[in-house]
Design an enzyme around this catalytic site. Sequence first.
Site, PDB file in Angstrom:
ATOM      1  N   LYS A 150      37.831 126.443  93.509  1.00 46.29           N
ATOM      2  CA  LYS A 150      38.954 127.312  93.868  1.00 46.29           C
ATOM      3  C   LYS A 150      40.182 127.059  93.003  1.00 46.29           C
ATOM      4  O   LYS A 150      40.906 127.999  92.679  1.00 46.29           O
ATOM      5  CB  LYS A 150      39.314 127.148  95.344  1.00 46.29           C
ATOM      6  CG  LYS A 150      39.858 125.771  95.731  1.00 46.29           C
ATOM      7  CD  LYS A 150      40.136 125.695  97.214  1.00 46.29           C
ATOM      8  CE  LYS A 150      40.632 124.332  97.622  1.00 46.29           C
ATOM      9  NZ  LYS A 150      41.941 123.973  97.065  1.00 46.29           N
TER      10      LYS A 150
ATOM     11  N   ASP B 230      47.206 128.502  98.294  1.00 45.23           N
ATOM     12  CA  ASP B 230      46.014 127.659  98.407  1.00 45.23           C
ATOM     13  C   ASP B 230      45.888 127.129  99.835  1.00 45.23           C
ATOM     14  O   ASP B 230      46.882 127.041 100.565  1.00 45.23           O
ATOM     15  CB  ASP B 230      46.138 126.500  97.410  1.00 45.23           C
ATOM     16  CG  ASP B 230      44.854 125.712  97.283  1.00 45.23           C
ATOM     17  OD1 ASP B 230      43.790 126.220  97.672  1.00 45.23           O
ATOM     18  OD2 ASP B 230      44.909 124.566  96.778  1.00 45.23           O
ATOM     19  N   GLU B 231      44.667 126.766 100.243  1.00 45.63           N
ATOM     20  CA  GLU B 231      44.402 126.185 101.575  1.00 45.63           C
ATOM     21  C   GLU B 231      45.011 127.046 102.687  1.00 45.63           C
ATOM     22  O   GLU B 231      45.670 126.551 103.607  1.00 45.63           O
ATOM     23  CB  GLU B 231      44.962 124.751 101.655  1.00 45.63           C
ATOM     24  CG  GLU B 231      44.424 123.808 100.591  1.00 45.63           C
ATOM     25  CD  GLU B 231      42.978 123.377 100.829  1.00 45.63           C
ATOM     26  OE1 GLU B 231      42.332 123.933 101.731  1.00 45.63           O
ATOM     27  OE2 GLU B 231      42.490 122.507 100.093  1.00 45.63           O
TER      28      GLU B 231
END
Length: 668
Positions: free
Chosen positions: A29, A215-216
């Site tokens: 990712k 992200d996340e």
Amino acid sequence: MSNLNPRQREAVHYIDGPLLVLAGAGSGKTSVITRKIAYLIEQCGIKGNNIAAVTFTNKAAREMKERISQLVSGPASRGLIVSTFHNLGLNILRKEHASLGYKSGFSIFDQQDAQALIKDLLIQEHGSDGDQTDTIQQRISNWKNDMVSPEQAVAQADGAADMLCAQAYLRYTRALKAYNALDFDDLILLPVQLFQQFPAILQKWQRRVHYMLVDEYQDTNISQYLLVQMLIGDKGKLTVVGDDDQSIYSWRGARPENLAQLQEDYPQLKIVKLEQNYRSTARILKAANHVIDHNPHVFEKALWSDLGYGDPIRVIRCRNEEVECERVVSEILDRRVRGHGQFADFAVLYRGNHQARLLELKFQVHQVPYRISGGTSFFARNEIKDIMAYLRLLINRTDDNAFLRIVNVPRRKIGASTLEALGTYATERGISLYAACDEIGIEQSLPEASINRLRQFTAWLDRVSKRCDSGDGMAAIREMVSDIDYEAWLHQNSSSAAVAERRMANVYTLVDSLQSTIDKAEEEDDDIQSAVAKLVLRDLLDRQEDEDEAMDKVQLMTLHASKGLEFPHVYIIGMEEEILPHRSSIEEDNIDEERRLCYVGITRAKQTLALSYCAKRKQYGEMIDCFPSRFLDELPFDDLIWEGEEKNIELNQERGKETLSGLKNLFD
């Protein structure tokens, strides 16, 4: 782009609307995020200063910056925002603080600062000794993450305990504002409130951010979700990367349902699944998929790998926890001797920090080097933060956070009400708390006794400063520590005399470190203030992390701390009911998150995975029967080797031969 697989390239190239990238563990990712930023700058003509990429940890942000710098160079990337959510919020507040009634140079309270303030307020308001500080702070944090104001918390309070927390939230918020201070949760909450109250400021920031990457995303809470949504507006120029199967932080406000919420808020949302794993063998991924399939899913996905099927997964039954830890340590030592990698290739994961105590003893007995992740940094210890605050205030009287930390440590009978009134006066005058103590106007806001105590403190620190300026700086600082009788304070506030002595030894270590810094400063013709400033500003924590990570040591950490990491060989210990899944999760019927935690642990392994559990375990001095974790039953049976009381003679003989061969090679 040639290094990306078809799904990764699809995620990079799609810019026509909002995009959700469902990125399984080890699916690359970060490569997608960094290459997409390069694509936006180089192929889509979006300037770097109009792109914002946010994540959750400084380490992840640093890694992202480093990768981007290798892909994009020159003025095109100038001004690119790559930061944590909290740093993004901090940057917004630094520019817009006046609109919310804060003066420049506001202080930021960490968790310990916030707990100390809440404790003082409880003592002042209720005569309480502050035993509920941790619980109240967690409730306040949850309210802020959920965008609940103090007034709403009071109105919604149900029962006396709830009302106590809500009233503490109200007082805590007023005190922070008077101190011109924020806590970590405010760094997200206040920018959202700012944008809600001032549409013109929101439009200014929307013009700044043309494209955003997150992200996340499964770890975002309500306030973080709103911050992203408001910055993007109706443009839909957004890429979020997340994995609902790795959402393990609900206890601190994370809402994996935010992934599903995207579909409602953005009906045109495109979804790209990254299912190819570049980390683990196919057998490990099969086990992970089997376990996580027992959870309900909004988005279906299955990890796969072309790295080969791999070794069977071992499930090891041990008589008790001592045998379990002995088994793990001796196996690691045995494999190291036989030439199967370095110590740093091995990780031992566990559900709770208490499980590490016996492990540490066994590693020490066998002289196997190890590193525990998530331990307390030297500069994060309370006693070090106290003395550092004295040093910070010594060289910078406008450091309000340092002033607040130590003006009543050790106690000088200067309470929260006095400091709140002082803070309100200082904010109105636009001056520091230290300077406000000596102004005549403060006499209209505080009683004479309180003013005298404040001025005694500032006069004393001024004397210490003058002695530093006279050329005998180190003696002045040692005398300062002696003057405040900090050792007696530690004995009053430590659980035992031994603990107090250890904490005082840390203070002496800090003073010795300052001595060496001053010695070097004198060689460079710097003064004491410069030497102290160098110590204050030194990035010791990050440097220590880098040094530790570079050493060949077995890694010990909780399953929570292991997220985002990978190791060739992984042991997960304590695979028992009431440990994993945890007892509280069983009682609260929250098994899904525990299963995700197990999934995270399994997917840390690249080559081999071993899971251990105990038949009996000591609890409160008595041996109790243990039951294997339900998650073991969810693993694919044909891919497991069960080891326990039954001796596998052929396997042991083969291992013995390999060990002897490894020892002969060492001697040769």
